[in-house]
Every structure is written in structure tokens, then in C-alpha cells.
Design a protein around this motif. Structure first.
Motif, mmCIF file in Angstrom:
data_model
loop_
_atom_site.group_PDB
_atom_site.id
_atom_site.type_symbol
_atom_site.label_atom_id
_atom_site.label_comp_id
_atom_site.label_asym_id
_atom_site.label_seq_id
_atom_site.Cartn_x
_atom_site.Cartn_y
_atom_site.Cartn_z
ATOM 1 N N MET A 1 1.100 -1.239 0.020
ATOM 2 C CA MET A 1 -0.011 0.160 -0.179
ATOM 3 C C MET A 1 0.649 1.362 0.101
ATOM 4 N N LYS A 2 0.713 2.190 -0.733
ATOM 5 C CA LYS A 2 1.143 3.470 -0.956
ATOM 6 C C LYS A 2 0.188 4.589 -1.114
ATOM 7 N N ILE A 3 -0.004 5.641 -0.202
ATOM 8 C CA ILE A 3 -0.825 6.568 -0.244
ATOM 9 C C ILE A 3 -0.429 7.983 -0.021
ATOM 10 N N GLN A 4 -0.859 8.948 -0.370
ATOM 11 C CA GLN A 4 -0.701 10.183 0.078
ATOM 12 C C GLN A 4 -1.940 10.967 0.517
ATOM 13 N N ILE A 5 -1.925 11.780 1.765
ATOM 14 C CA ILE A 5 -3.127 12.245 2.254
ATOM 15 C C ILE A 5 -2.760 13.603 2.980
ATOM 16 N N PHE A 6 -3.697 14.510 3.169
ATOM 17 C CA PHE A 6 -3.377 15.681 3.770
ATOM 18 C C PHE A 6 -3.335 15.479 5.312
ATOM 19 N N LYS A 7 -2.336 15.977 5.988
ATOM 20 C CA LYS A 7 -2.430 15.850 7.476
ATOM 21 C C LYS A 7 -3.680 16.132 8.292
ATOM 22 N N GLU A 8 -4.257 17.234 7.941
ATOM 23 C CA GLU A 8 -5.528 17.602 8.583
ATOM 24 C C GLU A 8 -6.730 16.827 8.380
ATOM 25 N N ASP A 9 -6.662 16.162 7.056
ATOM 26 C CA ASP A 9 -7.857 15.151 6.973
ATOM 27 C C ASP A 9 -7.614 14.037 7.780
ATOM 28 N N GLU A 84 2.650 20.620 8.582
ATOM 29 C CA GLU A 84 1.564 20.590 7.957
ATOM 30 C C GLU A 84 1.993 19.979 6.494
ATOM 31 N N GLY A 85 0.927 19.680 5.856
ATOM 32 C CA GLY A 85 0.962 19.475 4.567
ATOM 33 C C GLY A 85 0.616 18.024 4.229
ATOM 34 N N ASN A 86 1.214 17.573 3.249
ATOM 35 C CA ASN A 86 1.089 16.045 2.642
ATOM 36 C C ASN A 86 1.658 15.090 3.640
ATOM 37 N N ILE A 87 1.027 13.842 3.735
ATOM 38 C CA ILE A 87 1.647 12.764 4.490
ATOM 39 C C ILE A 87 1.826 11.624 3.502
ATOM 40 N N ASP A 88 3.034 10.843 3.529
ATOM 41 C CA ASP A 88 3.192 9.941 2.620
ATOM 42 C C ASP A 88 3.436 8.496 3.507
ATOM 43 N N ILE A 89 2.210 7.561 3.153
ATOM 44 C CA ILE A 89 2.321 6.519 4.007
ATOM 45 C C ILE A 89 2.463 5.407 3.203
ATOM 46 N N THR A 90 3.604 4.324 3.538
ATOM 47 C CA THR A 90 4.013 3.181 2.740
ATOM 48 C C THR A 90 3.959 1.907 3.471
ATOM 49 N N VAL A 91 3.419 0.712 3.094
ATOM 50 C CA VAL A 91 3.371 -0.484 3.963
ATOM 51 C C VAL A 91 4.645 -1.163 3.017
ATOM 52 N N LYS A 92 5.329 -1.869 3.759
ATOM 53 C CA LYS A 92 6.398 -2.743 3.411
ATOM 54 C C LYS A 92 5.887 -4.250 3.224
ATOM 55 N N LYS A 93 6.485 -5.091 2.875
ATOM 56 C CA LYS A 93 6.069 -6.696 2.863
ATOM 57 C C LYS A 93 6.231 -7.314 4.415
ATOM 58 N N ASN A 94 6.927 -6.795 5.376
ATOM 59 C CA ASN A 94 7.034 -6.860 6.626
ATOM 60 C C ASN A 94 6.016 -6.529 7.579
ATOM 61 N N ASN A 95 5.116 -5.784 7.217
ATOM 62 C CA ASN A 95 3.955 -4.909 7.821
ATOM 63 C C ASN A 95 4.576 -3.839 8.420
ATOM 64 N N SER A 96 5.750 -3.420 7.979
ATOM 65 C CA SER A 96 6.233 -2.115 8.574
ATOM 66 C C SER A 96 5.685 -1.038 7.781
ATOM 67 N N ILE A 97 5.379 0.029 8.357
ATOM 68 C CA ILE A 97 4.679 1.259 7.809
ATOM 69 C C ILE A 97 5.712 2.434 8.052
ATOM 70 N N ILE A 98 5.968 3.058 6.820
ATOM 71 C CA ILE A 98 6.810 4.203 6.520
ATOM 72 C C ILE A 98 6.090 5.493 6.376
ATOM 73 N N ILE A 99 6.278 6.283 7.442
ATOM 74 C CA ILE A 99 5.317 7.710 7.529
ATOM 75 C C ILE A 99 6.387 8.905 7.197
ATOM 76 N N ASP A 100 6.236 9.581 5.959
ATOM 77 C CA ASP A 100 7.141 10.765 5.281
ATOM 78 C C ASP A 100 6.081 11.924 5.497
ATOM 79 N N ALA A 101 6.794 12.967 5.912
ATOM 80 C CA ALA A 101 6.090 14.472 5.800
ATOM 81 C C ALA A 101 7.243 15.387 6.000
#
Length: 364
Positions: A1-9, A84-101
Motif C-alpha cells: 500500500m502506498k498513499i498520500q493524504i493531507f495531514k489535517e484530513d 503541516e501538508g501532505n503525508i506519505d504512507i508506505t507499507v512494506k512486505k514485513n508489515n512495517s509502515i513508513i510515514i514521511d512528511a
């Protein structure tokens, strides 16, 4: 899974779902929320097995579809403190979640979706529609009378009755009773009775808006409230709600017309002398005035007069001030009509399809 979403939302909706997550969960997965993509939306789901919340959020960008469960409290705290701004969330195969802002990055360990409890489905079920503002209003007029005594579990919620075009909400703790009814715009051809638990009522009251419509969908021992992009699904309380109709007194002709704000303020001042051993506030009703007084040994006394419209016999009665303040705070009228007969009969307030009955207390 790889998504981008506004922090406030994301933050606003995480705040909503994490209200139902208990720190005492015995199953570790129940401390997580489920994030799942569906087309251009992200579903955010939380449950404690008694109540579940599902919210649909529009994503800025979904590069890879997928699902993961994330520790709710830690995820919320991270998102809250990200720039503030966009947050990128990426899920790796070992169920680790990378959160970038921006230049900030976190890594969290999640659990797979398979372990997360599935919310029940409500296909082909009876739907009752009501304006959110109306449902919010009648919940405000009844919720405070819910019992917190767990030995009387059927009273630990609100009874919802729907018959043809009338929706009725009922709550009681044995010392007071609140009944509110409103007309539905579309009649239904079956009679519905269900008891909604307090926790579900609290979530409804947090999330109902003054505008828009709500759908009530009844399943087997469960109910769903559809508030557009937000679903609240709850177990029902099983059992027989007591016959509340038999404790509602007949209306009396000689009502006491009182300014609601003035009466509430006087009760609040009198309750400053309230103690667990000396709860009752005395109401003395005379022609065109009511005296609100409180006497607590070793603490003090208070006395206050309020102008009213009343011309019948004099009455003296005692009441728990908090039980009167609760209803006065939630009514929106300038004046209320209080019905009193004597010191041993309940006090009653009626207004526009609403009835509130409160038992008196012994004075002295």
C-alpha cells in the motif's frame, strides 16, 4: 500500500475513531486501527467488538492499493506532531509502515488485515431516515437520564422505539425519566424497539451534525447509523426495557411558568451547598413566586426568590438540583412549564413532544 493524504484530513478522522479504542483491550489487534484503500478512498476502521466506526476519507494519491492495521494511539500522536501538508504512507512486505512528511520520517510496525475483526454487513435491512439535527436534539434531551448502574444493564442505554411515522427515545435511571419523540418524514410499516448502549450514544452525539440526514439500519442484535461518510455500528443491549408509560403522570391544569435561565441559575447557586448526605434543594411555590432554598448542616444556607406565573395552592417539595439542571441546560425554550402536585409526587416538565419526570426527595 502506498498513499498520500493531507495531514489535517487524516488527523481529524483519527481523532474520531480512536475515541472507541480502550487501553484495556485484551486482544492486541483491538489497539490498532485498520487503514484500507478502496478506489480513491481510504477507509479508517476501529472497533472494540461492541462498537465499530468506519470513515471514508478522500486521498490525494493512491499509488498502490492495500490494507494494514496500525497502533492507534502511537499513529495518532505521530500524525498530530508532523509538519503541516501532505503525508506519505508506505507499507512494506514485513508489515512495517513508513510515514514521511517533508524531511521527517517515522517507521511503525503494524499487523496484517487478516487479524482485524470484520464489521457486520447490513445488506437488505430496514432503513429509517431522520435529519441529523433532529436526532442530535432528542439525544441531548434524553442521554443524561441513562443509568450507570451496571446491575440494571437494560437501563445502561437509550430505548429507541419507531412506530409508523413516530420516533421515540426513552432513558431512565429509576429516579428520573426522559422521553422525546419526533415525527419521521417517511412512515415505516413495522414496529422497531432497540436499546442503544451509552458508549454508542456518546459517539453519535460527538459526530452528529446540525445538517444532513442519518440512516438507522437494524440488523440482528446490531444497529448501524449511517452519517454519510461515517458509519457507527453497535451491538444492542438485550433485555426488556421497563414499561415507562405507567410512570408518566397525567398532565395537571395548574402549571408553574418559570423563566428557564433564571430557574437554572438559582438551582446552580443552591447546589453550591450540595453534599452527598444533604442533596435536596427545597422548592416553595407561592402565588406568582417560587423560593429556591438549600440548608446543609455545618456548611450553611441559601435562599432565592424567582418570579413565576402561578395562582393555585401553595406547594413545598424537595428535588436533587442536578436532575433539574440537566434538563434545563438542554431545553432551548425561554420559559418552562413545571407541574407539581405535592411533596410526594414527581415533578414533570413537558414541551413539544418531550416529557421529563423526576422523583422528589425527602427534605430534612
Amino acid at each position: 500500500m502506498k498513499i498520500q493524504i493531507f495531514k489535517e484530513d487524516l488527523l481529524n478522522n483519527l481523532q474520531i475513531v480512536q475515541n472507541i479504542i480502550s487501553p484495556k483491550n485484551t486482544l492486541p489487534i483491538l489497539s490498532n486501527i485498520l487503514l484500507e484503500t478502496e478506489n480513491n478512498n481510504i477507509k479508517v476502521i476501529a472497533t472494540d467488538l461492541d462498537i465499530g466506526i468506519l470513515i471514508n476519507i478522500s486521498a490525494n494519491n493512491i499509488q498502490e492499493q492495500g490494507a494494514i492495521t496500525i497502533p492507534a494511539k502511537k499513529f495518532f500522536e505521530i500524525v498530530r506532531d508532523l509538519p503541516e501538508g501532505n503525508i506519505d504512507i508506505t507499507v512494506k512486505k514485513n508489515n512495517s509502515i513508513i510515514i514521511d512528511a517533508q524531511k521527517c520520517q517515522f517507521k511503525l510496525m503494524g499487523l496484517p488485515k487478516d487479524e482485524f475483526p470484520k464489521l457486520p454487513e447490513f445488506k437488505d435491512k430496514k432503513v429509517v431516515k431522520i435529519e441529523q439535527g433532529i436526532l442530535k436534539e432528542i439525544l441531548n434531551l434524553t442521554y443524561f437520564a441513562i443509568s450507570h448502574d451496571e446491575t440494571r444493564y437494560v437501563l445502561n442505554g437509550i430505548l429507541i422505539e419507531i412506530k409508523q411515522d413516530v420516533l421515540k427515545l426513552v432513558a431512565t435511571d429509576g429516579r428520573r425519566l426522559a422521553v422525546a419523540e419526533r415525527k419521521l418524514s417517511t412512515p415505516i410499516n413495522q414496529e422497531i424497539k432497540m436499546i442503544i448502549p451509552l458508549k454508542t450514544i456518546q459517539e453519535l452525539m460527538r459526530n452528529l451534525k446540525d445538517e444532513g440526514s442519518a440512516s438507522i439500519v437494524l440488523g440482528f442484535n446490531q444497529v448501524m447509523f449511517d452519517l454519510s461518510n461515517l458509519l457507527i455500528i453497535s451491538r444492542l443491549i438485550e433485555g426488556e426495557f421497563p414499561n415507562y408509560q405507567q410512570v408518566i403522570p397525567q398532565a395537571v391544569d395548574n402549571k408553574i411558568k418559570i423563566n428557564r435561565e433564571a430557574f437554572m441559575s438559582a438551582l446552580k447557586r443552591a447546589s453550591l451547598l450540595y453534599t452527598p448526605d444533604y442533596q435536596a434543594v427545597k422548592l416553595e411555590v407561592f402565588k406568582n413566586k417560587i423560593v429556591v432554598s438549600k440548608s446543609t448542616p455545618d456548611i450553611g444556607e441559601s435562599r432565592e426568590e424567582i418570579d413565576v406565573e402561578y395562582g393555585a395552592k401553595e406547594i413545598v417539595a424537595g428535588f436533587n438540583p442536578n436532575y433539574l439542571i440537566d434538563v434545563l441546560r438542554n431545553l432551548k425554550t425561554e420559559d418552562i412549564l413545571l407541574e407539581l402536585i405535592d411533596s410526594e409526587k414527581p415533578g414533570v416538565i413537558r414541551h413539544n413532544g418531550y416529557v421529563y419526570v423526576v422523583l422528589p426527595m425527602r427534605l430534612g
